[in-house]
Design a protein around this motif. Structure first.
Motif, mmCIF file in Angstrom:
data_model
loop_
_atom_site.group_PDB
_atom_site.id
_atom_site.type_symbol
_atom_site.label_atom_id
_atom_site.label_comp_id
_atom_site.label_asym_id
_atom_site.label_seq_id
_atom_site.Cartn_x
_atom_site.Cartn_y
_atom_site.Cartn_z
ATOM 1 N N LYS A 1 0.853 -1.210 0.000
ATOM 2 C CA LYS A 1 0.000 0.000 0.000
ATOM 3 C C LYS A 1 0.886 1.257 0.000
ATOM 4 N N LYS A 2 1.991 1.199 0.784
ATOM 5 C CA LYS A 2 2.865 2.374 0.888
ATOM 6 C C LYS A 2 3.644 2.596 -0.409
ATOM 7 N N GLU A 3 4.045 1.449 -1.034
ATOM 8 C CA GLU A 3 5.009 1.531 -2.137
ATOM 9 C C GLU A 3 4.391 1.677 -3.519
ATOM 10 N N TYR A 4 3.129 1.257 -3.694
ATOM 11 C CA TYR A 4 2.691 0.933 -5.061
ATOM 12 C C TYR A 4 2.829 2.110 -6.026
ATOM 13 N N LYS A 5 2.534 3.334 -5.556
ATOM 14 C CA LYS A 5 2.688 4.458 -6.494
ATOM 15 C C LYS A 5 4.163 4.632 -6.856
ATOM 16 N N GLY A 6 5.016 4.410 -5.856
ATOM 17 C CA GLY A 6 6.448 4.554 -6.115
ATOM 18 C C GLY A 6 6.951 3.560 -7.133
ATOM 19 N N ILE A 7 6.326 2.377 -7.148
ATOM 20 C CA ILE A 7 6.788 1.326 -8.075
ATOM 21 C C ILE A 7 6.597 1.750 -9.520
ATOM 22 N N TYR A 8 5.515 2.500 -9.816
ATOM 23 C CA TYR A 8 5.409 2.945 -11.218
ATOM 24 C C TYR A 8 5.991 4.340 -11.405
ATOM 25 N N TRP A 9 5.906 5.194 -10.373
ATOM 26 C CA TRP A 9 6.528 6.518 -10.524
ATOM 27 C C TRP A 9 8.016 6.400 -10.796
ATOM 28 N N GLN A 10 8.651 5.407 -10.162
ATOM 29 C CA GLN A 10 10.119 5.368 -10.259
ATOM 30 C C GLN A 10 10.578 5.090 -11.684
ATOM 31 N N GLU A 11 9.689 4.564 -12.515
ATOM 32 C CA GLU A 11 10.075 4.366 -13.929
ATOM 33 C C GLU A 11 10.239 5.707 -14.636
ATOM 34 N N GLU A 12 9.666 6.776 -14.019
ATOM 35 C CA GLU A 12 9.895 8.129 -14.562
ATOM 36 C C GLU A 12 10.950 8.861 -13.739
ATOM 37 N N LEU A 13 11.044 8.515 -12.462
ATOM 38 C CA LEU A 13 12.006 9.198 -11.585
ATOM 39 C C LEU A 13 13.435 8.861 -11.973
ATOM 40 N N ILE A 14 13.665 7.588 -12.286
ATOM 41 C CA ILE A 14 15.044 7.187 -12.577
ATOM 42 C C ILE A 14 15.574 7.905 -13.823
ATOM 43 N N PRO A 15 14.844 7.911 -14.947
ATOM 44 C CA PRO A 15 15.335 8.689 -16.109
ATOM 45 C C PRO A 15 15.537 10.161 -15.780
ATOM 46 N N PHE A 16 14.691 10.698 -14.902
ATOM 47 C CA PHE A 16 14.881 12.106 -14.496
ATOM 48 C C PHE A 16 16.241 12.279 -13.812
ATOM 49 N N PHE A 17 16.498 11.444 -12.799
ATOM 50 C CA PHE A 17 17.767 11.591 -12.070
ATOM 51 C C PHE A 17 18.965 11.289 -12.973
ATOM 52 N N GLN A 18 18.780 10.353 -13.899
ATOM 53 C CA GLN A 18 19.886 10.024 -14.816
ATOM 54 C C GLN A 18 20.189 11.196 -15.753
ATOM 55 N N SER A 19 19.184 12.063 -15.957
ATOM 56 C CA SER A 19 19.391 13.168 -16.906
ATOM 57 C C SER A 19 19.712 14.484 -16.203
ATOM 58 N N VAL A 20 19.727 14.464 -14.867
ATOM 59 C CA VAL A 20 19.979 15.716 -14.133
ATOM 60 C C VAL A 20 21.367 16.265 -14.476
ATOM 61 N N ALA A 21 21.394 17.558 -14.828
ATOM 62 C CA ALA A 21 22.685 18.243 -15.003
ATOM 63 C C ALA A 21 22.647 19.462 -14.092
ATOM 64 N N LEU A 22 23.647 19.569 -13.229
ATOM 65 C CA LEU A 22 23.695 20.696 -12.287
ATOM 66 C C LEU A 22 24.694 21.725 -12.811
ATOM 67 N N PRO A 23 24.316 23.018 -12.745
ATOM 68 C CA PRO A 23 25.221 24.066 -13.258
ATOM 69 C C PRO A 23 26.550 24.063 -12.516
ATOM 70 N N LYS A 24 27.595 24.483 -13.215
ATOM 71 C CA LYS A 24 28.946 24.480 -12.636
ATOM 72 C C LYS A 24 29.016 25.353 -11.394
ATOM 73 N N ASP A 25 28.194 26.425 -11.356
ATOM 74 C CA ASP A 25 28.313 27.341 -10.202
ATOM 75 C C ASP A 25 27.614 26.787 -8.958
ATOM 76 N N CYS A 26 27.005 25.614 -9.093
ATOM 77 C CA CYS A 26 26.464 24.971 -7.885
ATOM 78 C C CYS A 26 27.619 24.270 -7.181
ATOM 79 N N ALA A 27 28.261 25.028 -6.259
ATOM 80 C CA ALA A 27 29.474 24.488 -5.619
ATOM 81 C C ALA A 27 29.236 24.102 -4.157
#
Ligand SMILES: O=c1ccn([C@@H]2O[C@H](COP(=O)(O)OP(=O)(O)O[C@H]3O[C@@H](CO)[C@H](O)[C@H]3O)[C@@H](O)[C@H]2O)c(=O)[nH]1
Ligand SMILES: [Mn+2]
Length: 358
Positions: free
Chosen positions: A276-302
């Motif tokens: 019950k706690k996880e089920y939304k996460g189980i399908y959301w994570q199929e979109e979350l993972i590509p998001f995190f894999q594509s994250v680019a942080l600006p160079k000035d974020c130090a």
């Protein structure tokens, strides 16, 4: 035989954070290893309940009334009725290192039958460098009895500072609910004597039950999100923190290790409740993972804070359309940083020595 220098105890530089809804009898088994350290106990659930702590431990305990009193309206970013509440302990700590452990995790034994001092191994992991840029096939080269193998570039052998040490579990493995349901009797009996750096550019499922980190290097990224009471999801607290932490570590040139030490995880939580706690996460994570894999942080974020605030903007922009929950979570990420900097003014914008990696 070259003498091996003893692992520093770091007893005044490390806090142990325990989220709990029950009496902490489990500490008896850990007493030889934990007694010298200060504990930060985050009591979840009904604040009027008394949590019994065995005598002889030095601790501070925070319940929901304390969290609300200390953070005021910002307490809205701290989960209620979910182990995600533990991140409040990271925020109020004043120490350089954090070790967090669940109250159903006990001292495990290695194959020789020797009791494992998980805390000592985490300290070793955190005090030795990581190798995220080039994989060493003989695992952690800084471990006693190992080294870099032939072909490993000498220019990379200095490694990078280690921000996270992710330990594992014998007995009850940290499986998701569907896996728990189809394999209710499966127990992890495999003791794998290895520590590996999670390579740069690779995400991993960070479990919060046996975890240590350098709070000065990565603390502000260790927000365990909005879970539990009033939230559409649970049991993705540590996962969210792990994905945010890993992309920020990659950006700042910090390392994440996984493997030893093992703890003995004694209790399987209810798989139906977990589903019950996880089920939304189980399908959301199929979109979350590509998001995190594509994250680019600006160079000035130090600084971690700047990276985290930039990440929250990208969460809102790119995940808000997945579900409105992520708009709330993005706002809560900002609240978390505001609360962190309010409670930790001294290192509010500590630039990371290594700085962003090209
Ligand atoms: O509402 C709650 C429930 C529990 N806790 C405390 O949190 C830890 C973990 O609880 P438990 O061992 O019952 O749950 P697990 O499924 O084994 O935990 C794993 O799943 C992750 C959930 O996010 C968690 O990080 C993993 O360890 C215990 O100390 C409970 O006392 C709580 O604070 N509030
Ligand atoms: Mn557990």
């Amino acid at each position: 035989m070259a003498s091996v220098s003893p692992t520093p105890v770091l007893k005044d530089e490390l806090d142990i954070v325990i989220p709990t809804i029950r009496n902490l009898d489990f500490l008896e088994m850990w007493r030889p290893f934990f007694q010298p350290y200060h504990l930060i106990i985050v009591q979840d659930g009904d604040p009027s309940k008394t949590i019994k702590v065995p005598d002889g431990f030095d601790y501070e305990l925070y319940n929901r009334n304390d969290i609300n009193r200390i953070l005021g309206p910002k307490a809205s970013c701290i989960s209620f009725k979910d182990s995600a509440c533990r991140c409040f302990g990271y925020m109020v700590s004043k120490k350089k290192y954090i070790f967090t452990i669940d109250d159903d995790c006990f001292v495990a034994k290695d194959p020789s039958g020797k009791e494992i001092n998980a805390l000592e191994q985490h300290i070793k992991n955190l005090l030795s460098p990581s190798t995220p840029f080039f994989f060493n096939t003989l695992y952690d080269p800084y471990q006693e009895g190992a080294d870099f193998v032939r072909g490993y570039p000498f220019s990379l052998r200095e490694g990078v500072p280690t921000a996270v040490s992710h330990g594992l579990w014998l007995n009850i493995p940290d499986y998701d609910a569907p896996t728990q349901l189809v394999k209710p009797l499966e127990r992890n009996t495999r003791y794998v004597d290895a520590i590996m750096t999670v390579p740069k550019g690779t995400l991993f499922p960070m479990c919060g039950m046996n975890l240590a980190f350098n709070r000065e290097l990565i603390g502000p990224a260790m927000y365990f999100g909005l879970m539990g009471d009033g939230q559409p999801i649970g049991r993705y607290d540590d996962m969210w923190a792990g994905w945010c932490t890993k992309v920020i570590c990659d950006h700042l040139g910090l390392g994440v290790k996984t493997g030893l030490p093992y703890i003995w995880h004694s209790k399987a939580s209810n798989p139906f409740v977990n589903l019950k706690k996880e089920y939304k996460g189980i399908y959301w994570q199929e979109e979350l993972i590509p998001f995190f894999q594509s994250v680019a942080l600006p160079k000035d974020c130090a600084t971690v804070q700047k990276c985290y605030l930039e990440l929250s903007k990208q969460v809102k922009a790119k995940l808000g359309k997945v579900d409105d929950y992520f708009n709330k979570l993005a706002d809560a990420m900002v609240t978390w940083i505001e609360a962190w900097d309010e409670l930790n003014p001294s290192n509010a914008s500590a630039e990371v020595a290594n700085g962003p990696k090209k």
